[in-house]
Write an enzyme that holds these catalytic residues in place. Structure first.
Site, mmCIF file in Angstrom:
data_model
loop_
_atom_site.group_PDB
_atom_site.id
_atom_site.type_symbol
_atom_site.label_atom_id
_atom_site.label_comp_id
_atom_site.label_asym_id
_atom_site.label_seq_id
_atom_site.Cartn_x
_atom_site.Cartn_y
_atom_site.Cartn_z
ATOM 1 N N GLU A 96 5.007 2.367 12.736
ATOM 2 C CA GLU A 96 5.245 1.741 11.239
ATOM 3 C C GLU A 96 6.512 2.090 10.850
ATOM 4 O OE1 GLU A 96 2.922 4.023 8.476
ATOM 5 O OE2 GLU A 96 3.783 3.253 6.838
ATOM 6 N N HIS A 139 5.695 0.053 3.745
ATOM 7 C CA HIS A 139 4.785 0.805 4.665
ATOM 8 C C HIS A 139 3.825 -0.375 5.120
ATOM 9 C CE1 HIS A 139 5.450 5.022 3.392
ATOM 10 N NE2 HIS A 139 6.359 4.649 2.070
ATOM 11 N N GLU A 176 2.192 -1.607 1.113
ATOM 12 C CA GLU A 176 1.327 -1.344 2.367
ATOM 13 C C GLU A 176 1.092 -2.657 2.933
ATOM 14 O OE1 GLU A 176 0.784 1.497 4.063
ATOM 15 O OE2 GLU A 176 0.708 2.970 2.336
HETATM 16 ZN ZN ZN Z 1 3.511 4.660 5.447
#
Ligand code: ZN
Length: 330
Positions: free
Chosen positions: A157, A212, A294
Site C-alpha cells: 500500500e 490510501h 481509500e
Molecule cells: Zn492505509
C-alpha cells in the site's frame, strides 16, 4: 488501509477481516445500500449527471451526492456528525484564503497550497517499535503509524500511495498549486499521524488529501472517502473543517468514480462512497479541510488488478486532482 491509527494488522487471515467497530461508525446516508451491481453503479453515475456533475470539457466539479443525501449524514455515525454541515459552513476564512501566490505560477490553483499525504511508509515494516509508539491525537492516544496493507502478490500500500501522490502532485502543479508532501520516501519510517496532520496545518493547506488503499476480504470492492467527524478534545477540534472537508470529499468521490470507472465501496458507506470517522488522528488533529481516500481493496483480485496498474493509478490521480480543483473553485 483504513487502520491508520490502529496497530498494523498481521499479514494473516485476520488482517482481511473487516473490523466490526468500523461498520458501527459508518455513515448512514439517505441512499439505500447500493450493491456493486452494474445497474447500481449506472444509477449512481446517472445521479451525478442529473445533479449537474456530468462530464464535460470544463474541469469536473461535481458533488458526489445530491444535497438530500448529505443532509442525512450522521444518523448512523456513532457519536459524530449529529450536526449536519450547513451549506454556509464553508471553509473557515483562513482555510480558503489563498496563500501568497508563488511567483510566476499560473493556472486555476495558482496561489493555493495542497498537502498530499502518502499513507504509511514502505519502511514502516522495519520500524515496528517506532511506529507502535503512542501519540496524542487529542481525543485519545493512538499508534504513531501503521504498516498499511499489501496485495496478495506483495505490492505494498505504501508503494501505491506514494505513486498516486506523485502523479497527483504533477497534475496539481501543472494547475499552479503549491504541493507539499508529508513524506516522499525520504525518511526510514513514518511520519507519525500527528506529524502528518501538523504538516498540513503548518502549510496552511487549502486542502489536504491522505491517500490510501484498503485491505479487507476479497469480494469487498470499490473506493471510499473518509470524512472527519466532529470531535473536540485536547488538540483535536474539527468543528471548523467538518463542513468543508465533506465538500472536498464529495467532489473527490464524484471525480474519482468518473476518472477510474470504479464504484463506491460495496462494503461500507451504504453505497455512497463516503464514511465519517472520529478515530483517525490525521483527521482529528487537522485544522485544514482534509479527507482520506481509500482507492480500492488491495485484497480483492479485481481491485488489485487496478491498483497495480500504472494506467489506473494515473486515472486515480486525475480523479483526486479534479476533485481538489472543484473544491478550490479552480
Ligand atoms: Zn492505509
Amino acid at each position: 488501509m483504513r487502520y491508520d491509527d490502529s496497530p498494523p494488522p498481521p499479514e494473516s487471515a485476520s488482517s482481511v477481516s473487516p473490523d466490526p467497530p468500523w461498520y458501527s461508525r459508518r455513515s448512514t446516508l439517505a441512499v439505500a445500500a447500493a450493491a456493486l451491481a452494474p445497474t447500481a453503479l449506472a444509477g449512481w453515475v446517472l445521479t451525478q449527471v442529473l445533479t449537474g456533475s456530468g462530464p464535460g470539457g470544463q474541469p469536473p466539479q461535481p458533488k458526489a451526492l445530491p444535497a438530500s443525501h448529505t443532509a442525512g449524514a450522521g444518523a448512523g455515525d456513532a457519536k459524530s456528525s449529529t450536526t449536519t454541515p450547513s451549506p454556509t459552513a464553508s471553509a473557515p476564512a483562513s482555510a480558503s484564503a489563498p496563500a501568497a501566490p508563488a511567483k510566476g505560477s499560473k493556472g486555476p490553483l495558482a496561489g493555493r497550497t495542497v498537502v498530499i499525504d502518502p499513507g504509511h511508509n514502505t519502511g514502516n515494516f522495519k520500524h515496528t517499535s517506532e511506529i507502535d509508539r503512542q501519540v496524542d491525537i487529542g481525543t485519545n492516544l493512538k499508534e504513531c503509524d501503521t504498516t498499511g496493507t499489501t496485495t496478495n502478490s506483495g505490492y505494498m500500500e505504501a508503494e501505491f500511495t506514494l505513486d498516486v501522490s506523485r502523479r497527483a502532485r504533477t497534475l496539481l502543479e501543472s494547475k499552479g498549486a503549491k504541493v507539499v508532501f508529508t513524506h516522499n520516501a525520504d525518511r526510514p519510517w513514518g511520519p507519525c499521524i500527528d506529524e502528518r496532520a501538523r504538516i498540513g496545518n503548518e502549510a496552511k493547506a487549502d486542502a489536504v488529501v491522505s491517500v490510501h488503499a484498503d485491505g479487507v476480504s476479497a469480494g469487498n470492492r470499490g473506493f471510499h472517502i473518509i470524512l472527519p467527524a466532529t470531535v473536540k478534545g485536547g488538540a483535536a477540534d474539527t468543528s471548523k473543517i467538518v463542513g468543508p472537508s465533506r465538500d472536498l470529499g464529495e467532489r473527490i468521490a464524484g471525480n474519482f468514480a468518473r476518472s477510474t470507472g470504479s464504484a463506491p465501496a460495496n462494503y461500507l458507506g451504504s453505497g455512497t462512497g463516503l464514511v465519517v470517522r472520529d478515530d483517525l488522528g490525521g483527521l482529528n488533529l487537522s485544522t485544514r479541510p482534509k479527507v482520506f481516500i481509500e482507492c480500492g481493496n488491495m485484497r480483492d483480485a479485481k481491485d488489485a488488478a487496478q491498483l497495480t496498474s500504472p494506467e489506473w493509478r494515473q486515472k486515480a490521480a486525475e480523479g483526486i486532482t479534479n476533485g481538489i480543483v472543484g473544491f478550490l473553485g479552480g
